[in-house]
Design a protein around this motif. Structure first.
Motif, PDB file in Angstrom:
ATOM      1  N   SER A 196       0.851  -1.196   0.000  1.00 24.44           N
ATOM      2  CA  SER A 196       0.000   0.000   0.000  1.00 24.44           C
ATOM      3  C   SER A 196       0.887   1.247   0.000  1.00 24.44           C
ATOM      4  O   SER A 196       2.097   1.166   0.243  1.00 24.44           O
ATOM      5  N   GLN A 197       0.268   2.409  -0.224  1.00 22.23           N
ATOM      6  CA  GLN A 197       1.025   3.665  -0.165  1.00 22.23           C
ATOM      7  C   GLN A 197       1.652   3.839   1.205  1.00 22.23           C
ATOM      8  O   GLN A 197       2.819   4.246   1.318  1.00 22.23           O
ATOM      9  N   GLU A 198       0.919   3.519   2.255  1.00 24.04           N
ATOM     10  CA  GLU A 198       1.449   3.665   3.616  1.00 24.04           C
ATOM     11  C   GLU A 198       2.658   2.761   3.835  1.00 24.04           C
ATOM     12  O   GLU A 198       3.662   3.172   4.436  1.00 24.04           O
ATOM     13  N   GLU A 199       2.604   1.536   3.318  1.00 29.70           N
ATOM     14  CA  GLU A 199       3.733   0.606   3.480  1.00 29.70           C
ATOM     15  C   GLU A 199       4.950   1.075   2.695  1.00 29.70           C
ATOM     16  O   GLU A 199       6.087   0.959   3.160  1.00 29.70           O
ATOM     17  N   ILE A 200       4.708   1.628   1.498  1.00 32.35           N
ATOM     18  CA  ILE A 200       5.821   2.163   0.708  1.00 32.35           C
ATOM     19  C   ILE A 200       6.440   3.367   1.427  1.00 32.35           C
ATOM     20  O   ILE A 200       7.670   3.492   1.505  1.00 32.35           O
ATOM     21  N   GLU A 201       5.608   4.231   1.979  1.00 29.02           N
ATOM     22  CA  GLU A 201       6.122   5.384   2.729  1.00 29.02           C
ATOM     23  C   GLU A 201       6.951   4.924   3.929  1.00 29.02           C
ATOM     24  O   GLU A 201       8.005   5.501   4.229  1.00 29.02           O
ATOM     25  N   ASN A 202       6.493   3.908   4.620  1.00 24.66           N
ATOM     26  CA  ASN A 202       7.237   3.388   5.781  1.00 24.66           C
ATOM     27  C   ASN A 202       8.610   2.860   5.349  1.00 24.66           C
ATOM     28  O   ASN A 202       9.611   3.076   6.042  1.00 24.66           O
ATOM     29  N   ALA A 203       8.648   2.180   4.192  1.00 28.52           N
ATOM     30  CA  ALA A 203       9.924   1.668   3.689  1.00 28.52           C
ATOM     31  C   ALA A 203      10.860   2.813   3.312  1.00 28.52           C
ATOM     32  O   ALA A 203      12.061   2.769   3.589  1.00 28.52           O
ATOM     33  N   LEU A 204      10.317   3.860   2.671  1.00 26.76           N
ATOM     34  CA  LEU A 204      11.130   5.026   2.308  1.00 26.76           C
ATOM     35  C   LEU A 204      11.732   5.669   3.555  1.00 26.76           C
ATOM     36  O   LEU A 204      12.917   6.029   3.571  1.00 26.76           O
ATOM     37  N   ARG A 205      10.919   5.821   4.587  1.00 28.85           N
ATOM     38  CA  ARG A 205      11.423   6.421   5.830  1.00 28.85           C
ATOM     39  C   ARG A 205      12.501   5.542   6.472  1.00 28.85           C
ATOM     40  O   ARG A 205      13.535   6.030   6.921  1.00 28.85           O
ATOM     41  N   SER A 206      12.237   4.248   6.506  1.00 28.03           N
ATOM     42  CA  SER A 206      13.141   3.323   7.195  1.00 28.03           C
ATOM     43  C   SER A 206      14.475   3.156   6.483  1.00 28.03           C
ATOM     44  O   SER A 206      15.526   3.084   7.129  1.00 28.03           O
ATOM     45  N   TYR A 207      14.456   3.097   5.136  1.00 28.31           N
ATOM     46  CA  TYR A 207      15.671   2.739   4.395  1.00 28.31           C
ATOM     47  C   TYR A 207      16.337   3.915   3.690  1.00 28.31           C
ATOM     48  O   TYR A 207      17.447   3.765   3.164  1.00 28.31           O
ATOM     49  N   TYR A 208      15.710   5.086   3.679  1.00 32.63           N
ATOM     50  CA  TYR A 208      16.379   6.304   3.229  1.00 32.63           C
ATOM     51  C   TYR A 208      16.623   7.270   4.390  1.00 32.63           C
ATOM     52  O   TYR A 208      17.277   8.289   4.221  1.00 32.63           O
TER      53      TYR A 208
END
Length: 358
Positions: A196-208
């Motif tokens: 989902s968009q929320e899961e993608i955002e969480n990954a962006l925050r965590s890994y960038y």
């Protein structure tokens, strides 16, 4: 003589963000620029031979301020590359080759994401995202998908392997906690349909290692990446972007770019300040063999000494260079002819990935 600090251990069970890592802005000093030597005829059908002089000039301009690391398939490709670079008077002592076989040349998208830590005792790390050639458009891409891990091994750096498809050209950073991207690309079902968009955002925050995700909608006509941000809008400092704009209502990008500019002017950063937006023109539509090519002055690359801007023998070249020269007071802004390279549907930013200096 002062000894360098002993590096601390990276815990790969914790995310980069949990350990203080972040993706620096492109203007952060570079250790090197990474490239993958072009060799795929199908990416430049009928004219791959024509790109080597300008590609070599791109490398020459980079070596004025930093080292260049080039992935090549084998020793024969390395010898050919050296021949091209010698013709362009490149200082070869600034160039290092790595036998890392690739499928294609677009290092921005298949290359590693280098992260730094706020703690100088922590080593640089690499994030190895999944790569599927922009939604499976151009198989095979198995070799390209391995490049970040090969570079991590070559540099002896810790490497996070993330099961999420992500391309470097789809994300833009201000180095102060904000990431800019497009829904057309990152939310496209051909990338990560199960997220989902929320899961993608969480990954962006965590890994960038960012705090804020700002979303634009669509990309430009002819962009086979489904809307990469690096053809649209680029940070030039922590609170300023340049964005391409089109005033001709008959231009295929007129409405998309109008909506993007409108959205940018409503955005606020983490410090609650509005985003400062500088507009640059689009080139005239460039049609080659019945294909609309994704020409954009936003696909510039910020090197240590030079900002290298694609130009297209277009009446808007001069104005774009003038505006960008005003944006980068500490670097020389150089226009480099991209009429042949753009036949591959990308330009200088798409071809390069920066390795920040720790």
């Amino acid at each position: 003589m002062t000894k360098p600090p002993i590096p601390k251990k990276v815990d790969l069970r914790k995310t980069p963000k949990e350990q203080g890592y972040f993706f620096p802005a492109e203007w952060h000093p570079h250790e090197a620029t990474w490239l993958s030597w072009p060799h795929k005829e199908a990416s430049w059908p009928g004219k791959i031979h024509s790109i080597y002089p300008v590609y070599s000039e791109f490398i020459r301009l980079l070596t004025l301020g930093e080292n260049v690391c080039i992935n090549v398939n084998d020793e024969a490709m390395k010898r050919f590359a050296i021949k091209c670079l010698e013709k362009a008077s490149v200082e070869l002592s600034k160039v290092k080759f790595f036998i890392h076989p690739t499928n294609d040349a677009w290092a921005r998208d298949h290359g590693p994401s280098f992260l730094l830590n706020k703690d100088p005792k922590m080593p640089k790390v690499i994030v190895d995202w999944g790569y599927n050639a922009w939604g499976g458009k151009y198989p095979p891409y198995d070799l390209d998908d391995e490049i970040p891990s090969l570079i991590a091994n070559a540099l002896n750096l810790p490497c996070y392997r993330v099961p999420l498809v992500m391309e470097g050209g789809s994300v833009e950073f201000n180095g102060a906690g904000t990431l800019l991207t497009t829904k057309a690309c990152l939310l496209n079902p051909n990338r990560n349909p199960e997220f989902s968009q929320e899961e993608i955002e969480n990954a962006l925050r965590s890994y960038y290692g960012v705090e804020q995700i700002l979303w634009l909608e669509e990309g430009i006509e002819g962009d086979d990446t489904d809307g990469h941000i690096d053809d649209l809008t680029r940070f030039i400092n922590e609170d300023t972007v340049v964005t391409v704009i089109e005033k001709d209502k008959s231009h295929p990008d007129y409405e998309i770019l109008k909506q993007n500019a409108k959205a940018l002017n409503k955005m606020k950063l983490l410090n609650d300040k509005p985003l400062n937006v500088i507009e640059i023109p689009m080139p005239l539509p460039f049609i080659y063999e019945d294909q609309h090519l994704p020409c954009s002055y936003a696909n510039f690359y910020i090197g240590n000494r030079t900002v290298i801007v694609p130009i297209f023998e277009d009446p808007h070249d001069e104005k774009a260079l003038e505006i960008l020269s005003g944006c980068f007071k500490d670097r020389e802004v150089v226009g480099l002819n991209s009429r042949d390279i753009i036949w591959g549907l990308g330009s200088f930013h798409c071809l390069s990935q920066q390795e920040p200096k720790a």
